[in-house]
Design an enzyme around this catalytic site. Structure first.
Site, PDB file in Angstrom:
ATOM      1  N   HIS A   1      -2.724  -1.022  -3.406  1.00 18.64           N
ATOM      2  CA  HIS A   1      -3.810  -0.038  -3.281  1.00 18.64           C
ATOM      3  C   HIS A   1      -3.353   1.236  -3.971  1.00 18.64           C
ATOM      4  O   HIS A   1      -2.275   1.727  -3.699  1.00 18.64           O
ATOM      5  CB  HIS A   1      -4.066   0.300  -1.804  1.00 18.64           C
TER       6      HIS A   1
ATOM      7  N   ASP B   1      -4.333  -4.694   5.812  1.00 13.07           N
ATOM      8  CA  ASP B   1      -4.564  -5.656   4.731  1.00 13.07           C
ATOM      9  C   ASP B   1      -3.303  -6.508   4.526  1.00 13.07           C
ATOM     10  O   ASP B   1      -2.199  -6.013   4.654  1.00 13.07           O
ATOM     11  CB  ASP B   1      -4.889  -4.873   3.447  1.00 13.07           C
TER      12      ASP B   1
ATOM     13  N   SER C   1       0.862  -1.168   0.000  1.00 11.12           N
ATOM     14  CA  SER C   1       0.000   0.000   0.000  1.00 11.12           C
ATOM     15  C   SER C   1       0.905   1.227   0.000  1.00 11.12           C
ATOM     16  O   SER C   1       1.919   1.221  -0.709  1.00 11.12           O
ATOM     17  CB  SER C   1      -0.936  -0.082   1.208  1.00 11.12           C
TER      18      SER C   1
END
Ligand SMILES: C[S@@+](CC[C@H](N)C(=O)[O-])C[C@H]1O[C@@H](n2cnc3c(N)ncnc32)[C@H](O)[C@@H]1O
Lengths: 194, 269
Positions: A45, A138, A18
């Protein structure tokens, strides 16, 4: 009966990240020569507007070819695949990729957990999961599933990460096989074709 | 996670008891969805879950509603709507009458988006919009044209990004957390249940939308659905899919021509 079930005869490296991870990827991917025996799948992401640029950048800088991910695209060794924004990326038993627009997981779509879990089910001990920098939880559950299914788990050394939260979260909740700096991750991937 | 073999048993039993065939749905997504409802509804033994599905038609319907993915948006992928607005509607506008079909319309956000474009182009009065789905529950919502008010900020941004110039809030009335879209938009809509696995063509259309539905199907079922659309499309009509979907594995090349980089194909013969 289960259709098209084949034993995958190649390895898959799946990389999740991310905030702060694109930078890491741009230190690793340009250093790879053409790869032969495995595929690389990247789940990061990002904003949908960055989509094309990131793939074009890899295409430009890396010797490994990028295959555009569309629904049911065959997964083949030798290529890089990047999860499109706004879809979860899933793995089918017949070595194809599918997309899914269901609810966000960990506030994310694509979710790293979703892709890690799905890849683990198909690629079992042929799978290497790598979790990079990020400020979101995540990926941790996905790494656990990869390990349970016999795959190898690598977490970026949080000290080398712009955003240490994501790798730290993984390390606090499981025991990765390796905790590596960026250069060491590169060496690990390079060694896979031997 | 439920086991692969359990999923296959469920698929077979559903087919046997209710005639619905999930056999050609993509397994990775289907398995996640079944697993989700199994845990949400508190089952701990698969046999228990199976017998509930078999013996309780009400529960079976609930299960089908829950395993289909209904996530949708207004003006999803604004650039797609820009192309519809600037390139497709001027072509369709030359016809005396325009027939549209949204297959897998879910709760209808896509259908209302389209009605807004038609209205702004001055074409709504001569249009007829069919909107279908297998899920009866989402069709009820779609008919009402009621969407969550908290989504309106994002939708009005999407609308603007797609080239919309009006004040988006003129299209609905806000009330206690809901946005009720103007009746006028719904006048030309017809909602009905239609199953892409087993139902046949029911009309001829100038444009068919089937966005983010084929991703849940395997290659064989995708082929069936696309051929069904082909049967339902007038020559020079358009087929519009989701941004990551393609017809290239399903139909002979040369029959359709793709518009630029968009997932819109024109039937040329
Ligand atoms: C993710 S939604 C897509 C909504 C909208 N088209 C969009 O792109 O935002 C997928 C829809 O396909 C419907 N669907 C799934 N299987 C179907 C089938 N066999 N026949 C018709 N519709 C189906 C589901 O009920 C769901 O509403």
């Amino acid at each position: 009966m289960e259709k098209d079930q084949v034993n995958p005869d190649f390895k898959v490296v799946i990389i999740g990240g991310s905030a702060g991870s694109l930078n890491v990827l741009m230190q690793i991917l340009p250093q790879l020569p053409a790869i032969k025996s495995f595929a690389i799948v990247i789940v990061v992401h990002r904003k949908s507007t960055d989509e094309q640029t990131f793939e074009e950048l890899i295409e430009l800088k890396s010797a490994v070819k990028v295959k555009q991910v569309e629904d049911k695209v065959p997964l083949l060794p030798g290529f890089i695949y990047v999860a499109p924004s706004n879809y979860h990326l899933l793995f089918e038993k017949n070595n194809t990729l599918s997309l899914d627009t269901s609810e966000k997981v960990n506030y994310s779509r694509p979710s790293i957990d979703v892709s890690f879990e799905s890849a683990a089910e198909v690629y079992k001990n042929q799978l290497v999961g790598i979790l990079l920098s990020g400020s979101n939880a995540d990926g941790t559950n996905g790494l656990k599933v990869i390990q349970n299914e016999g795959g190898t788990v690598i977490v970026q050394n949080p000290e080398s990460a712009d955003m240490p939260f994501m790798p730290n979260n993984a390390i606090q909740n499981m025991i990765p096989d390796y905790i590596l700096n960026i250069q060491e991750i590169l060496q690990f991937i390079l060694s896979m074709d031997n | 996670m439920i086991e692969d073999i359990e999923l296959e048993t469920l698929i077979n039993e559903v087919y046997e008891y209710y005639g619905f065939d999930f056999g050609s749905y993509s397994r990775a997504s289907l398995k996640r969805r079944v697993n989700r409802i199994y845990h949400l509804d508190g089952f701990t033994h698969f046999e228990q879950f199976l017998s509930k599905v078999r013996s309780d038609p009400e529960y079976y319907r609930h299960m089908v509603d829950e395993i289909t993915v209904n996530v949708t948006e207004m003006f999803r992928d604004p650039s797609f709507y820009t192309v519809i607005r600037n390139q497709i509607l001027p072509l369709l506008g030359t016809k005396p009458f325009i027939r549209l079909w949204h297959a897998g319309c879910s709760t209808g956000e896509e259908v209302y988006s389209m009605a807004i474009l038609l209205k702004e182009a001055g074409l709504l009065q001569k249009s007829l919009i069919y909107a279908t789905d297998i899920n009866a529950k989402v069709l009820e919502t779609a008919k009402k044209g009621i969407f969550p008010l908290r989504m309106m900020k994002e939708y009005s941004e999407n609308y603007r990004d797609s080239g919309g110039k009006e004040d988006f809030s003129n299209y609905y009335t806000a009330n206690y957390g809901i946005a009720k879209f103007n009746e006028e938009l719904a006048q030309k809509m017809v909602f009905s249940q239609h199953n892409l696995v087993s139902d046949t063509s029911f009309n001829e259309f100038d444009i068919i939308f089937c966005r983010n539905v084929l991703i849940y199907f395997d290659n064989d079922l995708q082929k069936r659905a696309i051929n069904l659309f082909d049967d339902s499309l007038a020559v020079l009509g358009f087929l519009a899919l989701g941004t990551k979907e393609t017809i290239k594995y399903s139909i002979s090349p040369g029959k359709y021509k793709q518009l630029d980089r968009e997932k819109i194909w024109r039937k040329i013969k």
